[in-house]
Design a protein around this motif. Structure first.
Motif, PDB file in Angstrom:
ATOM      1  N   ASP A 177      30.374  15.807  28.050  1.00 37.29           N
ATOM      2  CA  ASP A 177      29.429  14.972  28.768  1.00 37.29           C
ATOM      3  C   ASP A 177      29.490  15.715  30.151  1.00 37.29           C
ATOM      4  O   ASP A 177      30.347  16.370  30.416  1.00 37.29           O
ATOM      5  CB  ASP A 177      30.512  13.746  28.757  1.00 37.29           C
ATOM      6  CG  ASP A 177      29.388  12.492  28.793  1.00 37.29           C
ATOM      7  OD1 ASP A 177      28.195  12.501  29.060  1.00 37.29           O
ATOM      8  OD2 ASP A 177      30.375  11.397  29.480  1.00 37.29           O
ATOM      9  N   ARG A 178      28.583  14.453  30.689  1.00 35.89           N
ATOM     10  CA  ARG A 178      27.981  15.293  32.199  1.00 35.89           C
ATOM     11  C   ARG A 178      29.325  14.909  32.816  1.00 35.89           C
ATOM     12  O   ARG A 178      29.435  16.284  33.896  1.00 35.89           O
ATOM     13  CB  ARG A 178      26.590  15.011  32.311  1.00 35.89           C
ATOM     14  CG  ARG A 178      26.201  15.162  33.920  1.00 35.89           C
ATOM     15  CD  ARG A 178      25.090  13.854  34.345  1.00 35.89           C
ATOM     16  NE  ARG A 178      24.968  15.070  35.319  1.00 35.89           N
ATOM     17  CZ  ARG A 178      23.614  15.117  36.362  1.00 35.89           C
ATOM     18  NH1 ARG A 178      22.758  15.737  35.099  1.00 35.89           N
ATOM     19  NH2 ARG A 178      23.582  15.905  37.331  1.00 35.89           N
ATOM     20  N   ARG A 179      29.861  13.892  33.272  1.00 34.03           N
ATOM     21  CA  ARG A 179      30.474  13.243  33.933  1.00 34.03           C
ATOM     22  C   ARG A 179      32.127  14.602  33.554  1.00 34.03           C
ATOM     23  O   ARG A 179      32.433  14.542  34.567  1.00 34.03           O
ATOM     24  CB  ARG A 179      30.948  12.190  33.431  1.00 34.03           C
ATOM     25  CG  ARG A 179      32.097  10.911  34.887  1.00 34.03           C
ATOM     26  CD  ARG A 179      32.396  10.323  34.075  1.00 34.03           C
ATOM     27  NE  ARG A 179      32.691   9.845  33.063  1.00 34.03           N
ATOM     28  CZ  ARG A 179      34.334   9.512  33.542  1.00 34.03           C
ATOM     29  NH1 ARG A 179      34.909  10.088  33.970  1.00 34.03           N
ATOM     30  NH2 ARG A 179      35.096   9.847  31.379  1.00 34.03           N
ATOM     31  N   VAL A 180      32.262  14.049  32.549  1.00 28.67           N
ATOM     32  CA  VAL A 180      33.830  15.415  32.111  1.00 28.67           C
ATOM     33  C   VAL A 180      33.722  16.704  32.461  1.00 28.67           C
ATOM     34  O   VAL A 180      34.320  17.038  33.448  1.00 28.67           O
ATOM     35  CB  VAL A 180      33.652  15.394  30.017  1.00 28.67           C
ATOM     36  CG1 VAL A 180      35.291  15.897  29.895  1.00 28.67           C
ATOM     37  CG2 VAL A 180      33.847  13.780  29.863  1.00 28.67           C
ATOM     38  N   ARG A 181      32.272  17.121  32.366  1.00 29.86           N
ATOM     39  CA  ARG A 181      32.241  18.453  32.577  1.00 29.86           C
ATOM     40  C   ARG A 181      32.052  17.934  34.281  1.00 29.86           C
ATOM     41  O   ARG A 181      32.839  18.965  34.597  1.00 29.86           O
ATOM     42  CB  ARG A 181      30.820  18.743  32.188  1.00 29.86           C
ATOM     43  CG  ARG A 181      30.912  19.532  31.484  1.00 29.86           C
ATOM     44  CD  ARG A 181      29.218  20.082  31.006  1.00 29.86           C
ATOM     45  NE  ARG A 181      28.207  19.522  31.407  1.00 29.86           N
ATOM     46  CZ  ARG A 181      26.888  19.156  31.673  1.00 29.86           C
ATOM     47  NH1 ARG A 181      26.709  19.793  30.523  1.00 29.86           N
ATOM     48  NH2 ARG A 181      26.025  18.270  32.015  1.00 29.86           N
ATOM     49  N   ALA A 182      32.151  17.704  35.121  1.00 34.91           N
ATOM     50  CA  ALA A 182      32.009  17.660  36.010  1.00 34.91           C
ATOM     51  C   ALA A 182      33.421  17.213  37.146  1.00 34.91           C
ATOM     52  O   ALA A 182      33.708  18.259  37.650  1.00 34.91           O
ATOM     53  CB  ALA A 182      30.908  16.082  37.185  1.00 34.91           C
ATOM     54  N   LEU A 183      34.277  16.693  36.122  1.00 32.04           N
ATOM     55  CA  LEU A 183      35.961  16.568  36.943  1.00 32.04           C
ATOM     56  C   LEU A 183      36.317  17.432  36.183  1.00 32.04           C
ATOM     57  O   LEU A 183      37.200  17.441  36.620  1.00 32.04           O
ATOM     58  CB  LEU A 183      36.130  14.834  35.281  1.00 32.04           C
ATOM     59  CG  LEU A 183      35.412  13.872  36.403  1.00 32.04           C
ATOM     60  CD1 LEU A 183      36.045  12.913  35.328  1.00 32.04           C
ATOM     61  CD2 LEU A 183      35.787  13.406  37.827  1.00 32.04           C
ATOM     62  N   HIS A 184      35.722  18.403  34.936  1.00 31.78           N
ATOM     63  CA  HIS A 184      36.782  19.283  34.890  1.00 31.78           C
ATOM     64  C   HIS A 184      37.129  20.616  35.906  1.00 31.78           C
ATOM     65  O   HIS A 184      37.876  20.659  36.365  1.00 31.78           O
ATOM     66  CB  HIS A 184      35.742  20.157  33.581  1.00 31.78           C
ATOM     67  CG  HIS A 184      36.335  21.738  32.610  1.00 31.78           C
ATOM     68  ND1 HIS A 184      35.927  22.279  32.450  1.00 31.78           N
ATOM     69  CD2 HIS A 184      37.729  21.928  32.834  1.00 31.78           C
ATOM     70  CE1 HIS A 184      36.756  23.349  31.936  1.00 31.78           C
ATOM     71  NE2 HIS A 184      38.375  22.742  31.627  1.00 31.78           N
ATOM     72  N   GLY A 185      36.104  21.007  36.504  1.00 31.87           N
ATOM     73  CA  GLY A 185      36.430  21.792  37.824  1.00 31.87           C
ATOM     74  C   GLY A 185      36.746  20.846  38.542  1.00 31.87           C
ATOM     75  O   GLY A 185      37.599  21.941  39.082  1.00 31.87           O
ATOM     76  N   LEU A 186      37.023  19.585  39.261  1.00 33.39           N
ATOM     77  CA  LEU A 186      37.450  19.151  40.205  1.00 33.39           C
ATOM     78  C   LEU A 186      39.212  18.944  39.863  1.00 33.39           C
ATOM     79  O   LEU A 186      40.318  18.853  40.105  1.00 33.39           O
ATOM     80  CB  LEU A 186      37.142  17.716  39.989  1.00 33.39           C
ATOM     81  CG  LEU A 186      37.839  16.810  41.233  1.00 33.39           C
ATOM     82  CD1 LEU A 186      37.562  16.814  42.910  1.00 33.39           C
ATOM     83  CD2 LEU A 186      37.633  15.526  40.493  1.00 33.39           C
ATOM     84  N   VAL A 187      39.469  18.907  39.223  1.00 27.42           N
ATOM     85  CA  VAL A 187      40.687  18.670  38.093  1.00 27.42           C
ATOM     86  C   VAL A 187      41.317  19.612  38.285  1.00 27.42           C
ATOM     87  O   VAL A 187      42.802  19.985  38.870  1.00 27.42           O
ATOM     88  CB  VAL A 187      40.542  18.018  36.883  1.00 27.42           C
ATOM     89  CG1 VAL A 187      42.617  18.355  35.624  1.00 27.42           C
ATOM     90  CG2 VAL A 187      40.910  16.391  37.276  1.00 27.42           C
ATOM     91  N   ARG A 188      40.650  20.885  37.943  1.00 27.00           N
ATOM     92  CA  ARG A 188      41.307  22.138  38.772  1.00 27.00           C
ATOM     93  C   ARG A 188      41.753  22.513  39.182  1.00 27.00           C
ATOM     94  O   ARG A 188      42.369  22.877  40.009  1.00 27.00           O
ATOM     95  CB  ARG A 188      40.685  23.654  37.939  1.00 27.00           C
ATOM     96  CG  ARG A 188      41.361  24.354  37.840  1.00 27.00           C
ATOM     97  CD  ARG A 188      40.353  25.483  38.893  1.00 27.00           C
ATOM     98  NE  ARG A 188      41.053  26.657  38.385  1.00 27.00           N
ATOM     99  CZ  ARG A 188      41.476  27.688  39.373  1.00 27.00           C
ATOM    100  NH1 ARG A 188      41.357  27.155  40.475  1.00 27.00           N
ATOM    101  NH2 ARG A 188      42.013  28.591  39.434  1.00 27.00           N
TER     102      ARG A 188
END
Length: 178
Positions: A58-69
């Motif tokens: 999902d677009r939102r989850v993909r955006a948060l993936h790099g942010l969380v890392r």
């Protein structure tokens, strides 16, 4: 595909990482930080590394993936090395002083401007015009520096105000009267 999110984070010696549900706690020699992970992102500690994965594309989850890392990497660096920001005050008669957890700025206003330093931040003042901000939380160090700069932003005409150390301002020409 997130290139940053897929990179594992190496855990240096002396740093302890705990994952309890959506909360990740990082404890090191300089302090302890916590981060709440968004739904759809999973964090695991494997072989001395932090691995961040996502549940869907999902677009939102993909955006948060790099942010969380990136946030977890900043936390690990913060508890081992810490973060520092330096600022300078320029202008005739402009100065600051610190008393306990309160800073007082004389920057051209009628009354001095006071600023309460938040917990977790160490502030030192050198020569009344140089401010050193230190802390383990990168976001908090940056926010405190931005708040101090907002007290008297640097003027492009006279080059006076509170600015980051090394910040270059282009001096504008004033009005030319005839």
């Amino acid at each position: 595909m997130s290139r940053i999110g897929n990179k594992p984070i190496a855990i240096p010696g002396g740093v302890e990482v705990k994952v309890a549900g959506p909360t990740v706690s990082v404890k090191g020699p300089l302090g302890k930080l916590d981060w709440s992970v968004a739904p759809g992102i999973a964090v695991a500690v494997e072989n001395g590394q932090i691995v961040v994965s996502r549940s869907s594309d999902d677009r939102r989850v993909r955006a948060l993936h790099g942010l969380v890392r990136a946030e977890l990497n900043n936390m690990v660096q913060g508890v081992t090395k810490g973060y520092e920001q330096s600022m300078e005050i320029t202008g005739v008669g402009y100065k600051t002083q610190i008393q306990g957890r309160t800073m007082s700025f004389n920057v051209g206003y009628i009354n001095p401007v006071t600023y309460q330093v938040p917990a977790g931040i160490d502030v030192k003042v050198d020569k009344q015009t140089i401010i050193n901000i230190k802390g383990v939380d990168k976001r908090l160090v940056g926010q405190v520096a931005a708040n101090l700069r907002a007290i008297k932003p640097p003027d492009v005409y006279k080059q006076k105000g509170v600015r980051y150390m090394g910040e270059v301002l282009r001096k504008k020409e004033g009005k030319t009267g005839k």
